[in-house]
Write an enzyme that holds these catalytic residues in place. Structure first.
Site, PDB file in Angstrom:
ATOM      1  N   CYS A 181      41.157  58.505  54.388  1.00  0.00           N
ATOM      2  CA  CYS A 181      42.377  57.695  54.436  1.00  0.00           C
ATOM      3  C   CYS A 181      42.434  56.751  53.242  1.00  0.00           C
ATOM      4  CB  CYS A 181      42.450  56.905  55.734  1.00  0.00           C
ATOM      5  SG  CYS A 181      43.471  57.737  56.941  1.00  0.00           S
ATOM      6  N   CYS A 184      73.851  83.521  36.718  1.00  0.00           N
ATOM      7  CA  CYS A 184      73.912  82.059  36.685  1.00  0.00           C
ATOM      8  C   CYS A 184      73.451  81.524  35.333  1.00  0.00           C
ATOM      9  CB  CYS A 184      73.073  81.457  37.801  1.00  0.00           C
ATOM     10  SG  CYS A 184      71.301  81.745  37.639  1.00  0.00           S
TER      11      CYS A 184
END
Lengths: 435, 441
Positions: A139, A350
């Site tokens: 953590c 595109c």
């Protein structure tokens, strides 16, 4: 049907999908519902030492980034370990394990870096009937300021020391959870291995600030005008996690060290990728927090179908299959020559491939007046950028040139034999050796 | 416009083959792989999803769409078919605009729901194209069950019973199985003989025998079936058609819409199928729209649907009404037929406008008509049936009738909408109840 049953460091579960130590596994209510939904196991949210529990902020504890259509890609949190009393958690763990003996129940732990603290909590966990412990050395927020979590995980000597204490004090399998907030993941993994860890699990979250409030000039999530870095997770971190898992899996010193893969697992495919890179199982958090416990059903059906299609009988047959193919750049075959190919039937014109190649790469795509895009073989270096920016799946692919075919870019025929940097004449080391 | 189009009377060949073929193509073309991925990406994977609640068969829609999104359409198909063995046909014929897609949260968000129906078809088509039947039978129970009607209710019931290890004999009045899937829906919703292919695929489970040309009351009786079998499921649909009471209704050219639709579905050559120049369809449901649109596609010049109540009361969904309008069908509402005119064959049909309470207004109008299709509802036919609730077989719970050992579902049973998907749900649920009852005994 393939067998999804897994045996991870002696801990059996009906499938390799465990919920990671995190908010989803913070209490009995959640874990029971997770098991009902089909999860193979849980790592209970990290317990701290007895006494007054930690407290959390009372403002927002999560921040996120999104992709198109507001699809959550990355989640950041500043939540600490469980803020419920130790005895309540222990009682609930025991009750749930009793009712779900076939599921994996691993308990995450984080207590101060003192032998007595670890020796005190381990018997309490053992008494619940839990299958194992996971040491939270990962953590990166809050607890690390108090010398725990990633503060331990960033010092290999501490990892080895605490792991050894734990192994000396309990019969339970010990999984060491690693922080990615280091330079070389192999160092802490080696330390865990040296300390006697049965397995490592990774990655924990990555130090992050997801965004900045441009009116308050404060990082988000913002608490009364201030923000602190949090831990980043979700699909966005998967590539980082995959690499770290692979680094450990292919390290000769740690060959065979079981790995629990964590980091952005959202679909069966993500799980299969972690497992192919050497993870014996996976742990999931963000996907469950985004979509609910039910997503495990797709993971189960998808992995099962994949194993069947591959003719693999069990998850064990998948684990590590990609490890022999993880290599170093210098060993990559320079005589493997490919060219981009644009499927004109799938192309929607595109022009994104053109923009990417023309502006930022090798000017290897031609555009006609009527918007037909074609690859210039004499310029294409096969970089793959066009494939990556194309919005249509499989419209652009890379096609390998056969041996003997002239590469229009170099004018040279494609060589049959493997040739890499270690033997390339431009490599100073090769030139030196020849002298 | 050529002479064929203008020709009066009921004649074949109003359009050439190309125009006919163009008209009768798939109403919703199958999704390509790319389209399916883009469509699947829009699903939010809602919790306790409204689309599931809206589906009569409770298909886990978010799960199957996620399975498509993750490259396993086969698993998606299994998710669908576990709940609805006719998921392939339902993907084609369900009025999704009033079911799952109406409930989709993206309908609320953007007025553009996830394309659930087309995604369902993508998944089921993928699996069926592989010839895979993902279910197998449990060990034989030795029990034998008679199912009357090889339509959606009967076949769904038979399949589920076969899965549980029972042996099933299905009696059907027609020469082909499938019921309304085969005979009753518009051709452009079931192209390339899909209904028949789906029946063949469904029967791969084994343990189901189909006896065609066996009508209840004509070739077999309920009491005989009760004597010979351990249980009976009635799913024969509605064999009768409501009569048109207006004077002149017996004139040539006044036909049942369901018969016209069946003839069309069974036709091998659409250019040989006769259709009027001026067609009038009486009714306001799906059958009316199917008959009207298909008349238009066969080349009828003027096609009019006339419905006695207001638009909002039409059983055909707004989407179906718009489809009809887009194909050039005129819809007249609040008008009831009062007389059919003509010398032998119909030439005109006269209507009177009605108010919302169906009271006559005294104002009448006539429409030219060389063909009139009645789509004013179907009725249960047959004698010695279990007790009725209104004009259908009364059922309680999962299809239990007033007669011990006899279940019913689908259009012939009371309750539920007359939809393929509802029939499948009722057949499936009755099968589970039959199974439970037989295993208890």
């Amino acid at each position: 049907m393939a067998d999804l049953t897994t045996n991870f460091v002696g801990i059996k579960s009906p499938n390799p999908f465990w919920l990671a130590s995190a908010p989803p596994t913070d209490k009995e209510y959640n874990v029971r519902r997770a098991f009902e939904a089909g999860w193979g196991g849980v790592v209970w949210k990290t317990l701290g030492e007895a006494g007054p529990p930690v407290v959390n902020v009372n403002g927002p504890r999560y921040g996120a980034i999104w992709g198109a259509d507001r699809r959550l890609l990355g989640l950041n949190n500043i939540e600490l370990i469980t803020d419920r009393p130790l005895e309540v958690n222990l009682r609930e763990i025991k009750a749930v394990k009793r009712d779900y003996p076939d599921r994996a129940m691993v308990v995450s732990l984080m207590v101060p870096c003192e032998e007595e603290a670890w020796k005190a909590i381990l018997p309490l966990v053992e008494e619940t009937g839990a299958d194992g412990v996971e040491l939270n050395f990962g953590c990166p927020h809050g607890m690390s300021e108090r010398g725990m979590g990633s503060a331990v995980g960033q010092v290999p000597e501490y990892i080895e020391m605490v792991t050894r204490w734990v192994k000396q004090s309990t019969r339970m399998p010990c999984i060491v959870k690693l922080t990615p907030n280091i330079t070389d993941i192999r160092k802490p993994a080696m330390a865990a291995h040296a300390g006697g860890a049965d397995a490592v699990s990774l990655i924990n979250t990555i130090n992050s600030i997801t965004s900045v409030d441009l009116d308050l000039f404060a990082p988000e999530p913002t608490i009364d005008g201030k923000g602190a870095h949090g831990g980043y997770c979700g699909p966005a971190v998967k590539p980082i996690a995959l690499n770290m898992v692979a680094e450990i899996a292919r390290s000769p010193e740690m060959r065979g060290l079981p790995i629990s893969g964590i980091g952005g697992v959202t679909t069966w495919k993500d799980a299969a990728e972690f497992m192919a890179l050497g993870a014996g199982n996976v742990q999931v958090c963000t996907a469950a927090m985004t979509y609910g416990f039910k997503i495990v059903q797709e993971m189960i059906s998808g992995l099962s179908q994949y194993l069947d299609e591959k003719g693999l009988d069990s998850t064990a047959d998948l684990v590590g299959r990609a490890v022999p193919n993880i290599s170093d750049w210098q060993n990559l075959n320079l005589n493997y020559v490919t060219k981009a190919r644009i499927d004109q039937d799938l192309c929607i014109s595109c022009g994104r491939c053109f923009a990417a190649c023309e502006d930022t790469s090798h000017q290897a795509i031609a555009m006609s007046e009527d918007r037909v895009f074609t690859v210039k073989d004499d310029e294409c270096v096969a970089c793959n950028l066009c494939v990556n920016v194309c919005p249509v799946e499989a419209c652009i692919t890379m096609e390998r040139l056969d041996v003997g075919v002239i590469d229009a870019r170099t004018g040279q025929p494609v060589a049959a034999e493997h040739g890499d940097w270690t033997s390339h004449p431009n490599n100073p080391a090769v030139a030196q050796a020849a002298e | 416009m050529d002479a064929r189009a203008l020709k009066e009377g009921v004649v074949p060949g109003r359009l050439d083959a190309d125009a006919l073929n163009a008209g009768f193509v798939d109403l919703h073309a199958p999704l390509t792989d790319h389209e399916a991925l883009v469509a699947a990406d829009r699903c939010y994977f809602c919790h306790d999803a409204p689309c599931i609640t809206a589906c009569p068969t409770d298909i886990d829609i978010p799960l199957f769409i996620r399975q498509i999104a993750t490259g396993t359409p086969e698993a998606a198909a299994k998710t669908i078919l576990t709940q609805n063995i006719m998921g392939g046909m339902c993907a084609r014929v369900c009025p999704t605009e009033t079911l799952c897609e109406e409930a989709c949260v993206r309908e609320a968000a953007e007025g553009e729901p996830v394309q659930i129906g087309r995604l369902q078809r993508y998944a089921t088509d993928t699996l069926m194209a592989q010839g895979v039947h993902p279910f197998s039978r449990a060990a034989s129970t030795g029990k034998r069950i008679a199912v009357v009607g090889a339509g959606p209710a009967g076949l769904a019931c038979a399949h589920r019973l076969a899965m549980h290890g029972h042996d099933v004999v299905v009696f059907d009045a027609r020469s082909k199985a499938g019921g309304l899937n085969e005979y009753g829906i518009a051709a452009y919703k079931s192209t390339e003989d899909f209904a028949a292919r789906e029946v063949d695929w469904l029967l791969q489970i084994g343990g189901i025998q189909i006896r065609n040309n066996m009508a209840l009351g004509r070739d077999v009786t309920l009491s005989a079936l009760q004597g010979e079998y351990d249980a009976v499921f009635l799913g024969m649909g509605l064999g009768g058609v409501n009569a048109l009471t207006a004077p002149g209704a017996e004139k040539e050219g006044v036909l049942d819409a369901v018969g016209f639709i069946a003839d069309l579905r069974q036709a091998t050559d659409l250019s040989a199928l006769p259709v009027g120049r001026d067609v009038v369809v009486i009714g306001g449901g799906m059958t009316a729209v199917d008959a009207a649109v298909q008349s238009k596609l066969l080349g009828a010049l003027n096609v009019t649907i006339v419905y006695r109540r207001g638009r909002d009361r039409m059983n055909a969904s707004v989407w179906e009404q718009d489809l009809a309008a887009a194909k050039g069908v005129r819809i007249i509402t609040n008008a009831s037929p009062v007389a059919v005119h003509g010398n032998g064959a119909v030439r005109e049909i006269e209507f009177e406008f009605t108010d919302d309470e169906l009271a006559p207004t005294g104002q009448t109008f006539r429409l030219a008509a060389d063909q009139v299709f009645k789509a004013i509802g179907q009725t249960l036919s047959g004698e010695d049936l279990p007790n009725l609730d209104g004009r259908k077989i009364a059922v309680s719970g999962p299809g239990r009738t007033s007669v011990q050992g006899v279940w019913a579902g689908g259009d012939c049973a009371a309750g539920g909408e007359d939809l393929t998907v509802t029939a499948v749900a009722e057949g499936r649920d009755a099968a589970e109840d039959i199974h439970a009852a037989l295993m208890r005994a």
